[in-house]
Scaffold this motif. Structure first.
Motif, PDB file in Angstrom:
ATOM      1  N   GLY A 164       0.804  -1.217   0.000  1.00 61.05           N
ATOM      2  CA  GLY A 164       0.000   0.000   0.000  1.00 61.05           C
ATOM      3  C   GLY A 164       0.841   1.271   0.000  1.00 61.05           C
ATOM      4  O   GLY A 164       0.665   2.145  -0.867  1.00 61.05           O
ATOM      5  N   PRO A 165       1.781   1.419   0.934  1.00 57.54           N
ATOM      6  CA  PRO A 165       2.633   2.616   0.936  1.00 57.54           C
ATOM      7  C   PRO A 165       3.507   2.729  -0.318  1.00 57.54           C
ATOM      8  O   PRO A 165       3.773   3.834  -0.798  1.00 57.54           O
ATOM      9  N   ILE A 166       3.955   1.594  -0.855  1.00 62.99           N
ATOM     10  CA  ILE A 166       4.746   1.622  -2.086  1.00 62.99           C
ATOM     11  C   ILE A 166       3.907   2.189  -3.227  1.00 62.99           C
ATOM     12  O   ILE A 166       4.356   3.073  -3.977  1.00 62.99           O
ATOM     13  N   LEU A 167       2.683   1.703  -3.360  1.00 62.68           N
ATOM     14  CA  LEU A 167       1.799   2.172  -4.428  1.00 62.68           C
ATOM     15  C   LEU A 167       1.448   3.643  -4.249  1.00 62.68           C
ATOM     16  O   LEU A 167       1.280   4.366  -5.242  1.00 62.68           O
ATOM     17  N   ASP A 168       1.351   4.087  -3.013  1.00 61.74           N
ATOM     18  CA  ASP A 168       1.097   5.520  -2.780  1.00 61.74           C
ATOM     19  C   ASP A 168       2.261   6.367  -3.287  1.00 61.74           C
ATOM     20  O   ASP A 168       2.060   7.460  -3.839  1.00 61.74           O
ATOM     21  N   THR A 169       3.479   5.864  -3.124  1.00 64.52           N
ATOM     22  CA  THR A 169       4.640   6.567  -3.681  1.00 64.52           C
ATOM     23  C   THR A 169       4.583   6.576  -5.200  1.00 64.52           C
ATOM     24  O   THR A 169       4.884   7.590  -5.844  1.00 64.52           O
ATOM     25  N   PHE A 170       4.197   5.464  -5.792  1.00 55.74           N
ATOM     26  CA  PHE A 170       4.027   5.422  -7.246  1.00 55.74           C
ATOM     27  C   PHE A 170       2.994   6.450  -7.690  1.00 55.74           C
ATOM     28  O   PHE A 170       3.191   7.138  -8.697  1.00 55.74           O
ATOM     29  N   GLU A 171       1.916   6.582  -6.949  1.00 55.85           N
ATOM     30  CA  GLU A 171       0.893   7.575  -7.279  1.00 55.85           C
ATOM     31  C   GLU A 171       1.456   8.990  -7.202  1.00 55.85           C
ATOM     32  O   GLU A 171       1.192   9.832  -8.078  1.00 55.85           O
ATOM     33  N   GLN A 172       2.226   9.261  -6.178  1.00 59.68           N
ATOM     34  CA  GLN A 172       2.809  10.600  -6.004  1.00 59.68           C
ATOM     35  C   GLN A 172       3.685  10.995  -7.179  1.00 59.68           C
ATOM     36  O   GLN A 172       3.784  12.180  -7.510  1.00 59.68           O
ATOM     37  N   HIS A 173       4.297  10.019  -7.822  1.00 54.53           N
ATOM     38  CA  HIS A 173       5.227  10.310  -8.914  1.00 54.53           C
ATOM     39  C   HIS A 173       4.658   9.945 -10.286  1.00 54.53           C
ATOM     40  O   HIS A 173       5.387   9.977 -11.281  1.00 54.53           O
ATOM     41  N   ASP A 174       3.361   9.620 -10.335  1.00 57.80           N
ATOM     42  CA  ASP A 174       2.666   9.334 -11.597  1.00 57.80           C
ATOM     43  C   ASP A 174       3.315   8.172 -12.336  1.00 57.80           C
ATOM     44  O   ASP A 174       3.540   8.218 -13.546  1.00 57.80           O
ATOM     45  N   ILE A 175       3.606   7.098 -11.599  1.00 59.88           N
ATOM     46  CA  ILE A 175       4.238   5.898 -12.149  1.00 59.88           C
ATOM     47  C   ILE A 175       3.328   4.708 -11.879  1.00 59.88           C
ATOM     48  O   ILE A 175       2.730   4.596 -10.809  1.00 59.88           O
ATOM     49  N   ASN A 176       3.246   3.794 -12.840  1.00 63.13           N
ATOM     50  CA  ASN A 176       2.487   2.562 -12.662  1.00 63.13           C
ATOM     51  C   ASN A 176       3.408   1.413 -12.264  1.00 63.13           C
ATOM     52  O   ASN A 176       4.517   1.285 -12.803  1.00 63.13           O
TER      53      ASN A 176
END
Length: 350
Positions: free
Chosen positions: A162-174
């Motif tokens: 979950g926290p990893i995916l939130d970081t991906f969201e912050q940087h617009d990365i899939n």
């Protein structure tokens, strides 16, 4: 234009990128999906130095290559796994540390989050990788395994990712999980369960790879259509199954790849049993516009020969989708004829 044909560099990490890049171009590739091992792409160096990023891009451009994704499968494997001595050989030393299992998992999670940051700096939108799994060892349900036991594994995955995916969201990365035995998702049912575990997080999707699905008996074309909005990358990788001499089953018999007794084995693209024609049709139907990334593995074949023919195979197979239905012209002709007839009636009406 048809999709770019790229080469995943994970199986070529013994070659420095400065050697692999010109070779990849000669083999017919448009770009590379850079693995985060060998010297192909270093996450921490990319974060620490803008010059590193510029030099890496310049090296690719100098050979007419692009990069549309980076892969960090090895680190991702350690995020949810039950850690043992095998992981030390695949992890960076700063992630392995002292080898304490929980420490390894936490450092791996931090490195994977950093991969999103590095990808953004490098200018790519997709990170491919693995998740590992705390419940893969229970794949065969004996001792008797309850759904509650497996639920704990998916909850562990959700908590860690979950926290990893939130970081991906912050940087617009899939993040594109390569659905694969030993991961939290290894078929359609477990992929659906993984999505539910992270509450449908939009940054969690898939690196489609038919080779890991087919020999299990999973409908890999159905996978494309079922997860149409979550196919973030596509690996072109072949496999055959139903081979061997009957002494090794689908679980592999603790044999090595290339052993003639094996029931299944990876093959050079186009030489196995994957229906790539149906894959291209399905990718077109869902509007996938990303690369066709060859992940070349075939223990019986010279890899330069195999990767060269694989690039040519993919380029020959791919095609641009139609801009409209092939029979639309007939409807237009009927409409034009009707309009002409109506005009004539109006002209000569009493």
């Amino acid at each position: 234009m048809p999709r770019p044909v790229t080469l995943f560099t994970g199986q070529w990490a013994d070659l420095p990128l400065a050697e692999l890049a010109p070779l990849a171009r000669r083999m017919g590739y448009d770009g590379l999906e850079l693995a985060c091992w060998g010297d192909h792409f270093n996450v921490q160096q990319a974060l620490a130095s803008e010059q590193y990023v510029q030099d890496k891009r310049a090296l690719l451009a100098g050979h007419g290559l692009q990069c549309l994704a980076i892969g960090n499968h090895l680190v991702g494997q350690a995020v949810c796994d039950l850690i043992d001595e095998r992981h030390q050989s695949i992890l960076p030393s700063h992630v392995w540390g002292d080898g304490d299992p929980e420490g390894v998992r936490r450092r791996a999670a931090g490195e994977l989050a950093d991969t999103a940051r590095a990808a953004a700096r490098f200018g790519v939108k997709t990170v491919t990788g693995f998740t590992g799994s705390s419940v893969w060892h229970s794949i065969y349900a004996f001792p008797p395994t309850t759904q509650a036991y497996w639920d704990k594994g998916f909850a562990d995955f959700a908590q860690r990712f979950g926290p990893i995916l939130d970081t991906f969201e912050q940087h617009d990365i899939n993040f594109a999980l390569e659905v694969h035995p030993t991961e939290i998702a290894f078929d359609i049912a477990s992929a659906e369960r993984a999505i539910a575990a992270v509450k449908g997080h939009r940054r969690f999707g898939f690196n489609f790879d038919p080779s890991h699905l087919a020999y299990q008996g999973v409908d890999y074309v159905k996978f494309i259509r079922g997860f149409a909005d979550r196919i973030y990358n596509a690996h072109m990788k072949d496999v055959w199954w139903g081979k061997g001499d009957g002494t090794v089953g689908v679980f592999g018999g603790h044999t090595s790849f290339g052993d003639a007794r094996r029931h299944w084995d990876f093959r050079s693209v186009g030489r196995g049993m994957i229906d790539f024609e149906s894959i291209i049709v399905a990718l077109n139907d869902i509007g996938y516009q990303g690369p066709l990334s060859v992940e070349w593995e075939d223990s019986r074949m010279d890899r330069v020969h195999g990767a060269t023919e694989s690039a040519a195979f993919c380029r020959r197979l791919d095609f641009k989708p139609a801009s409209g239905a092939f029979d639309a012209v007939f409807a237009k002709d009927r409409q034009a004829a009707t309009t002409t007839e109506d005009q004539a009636r109006n002209t000569y009406a009493p």
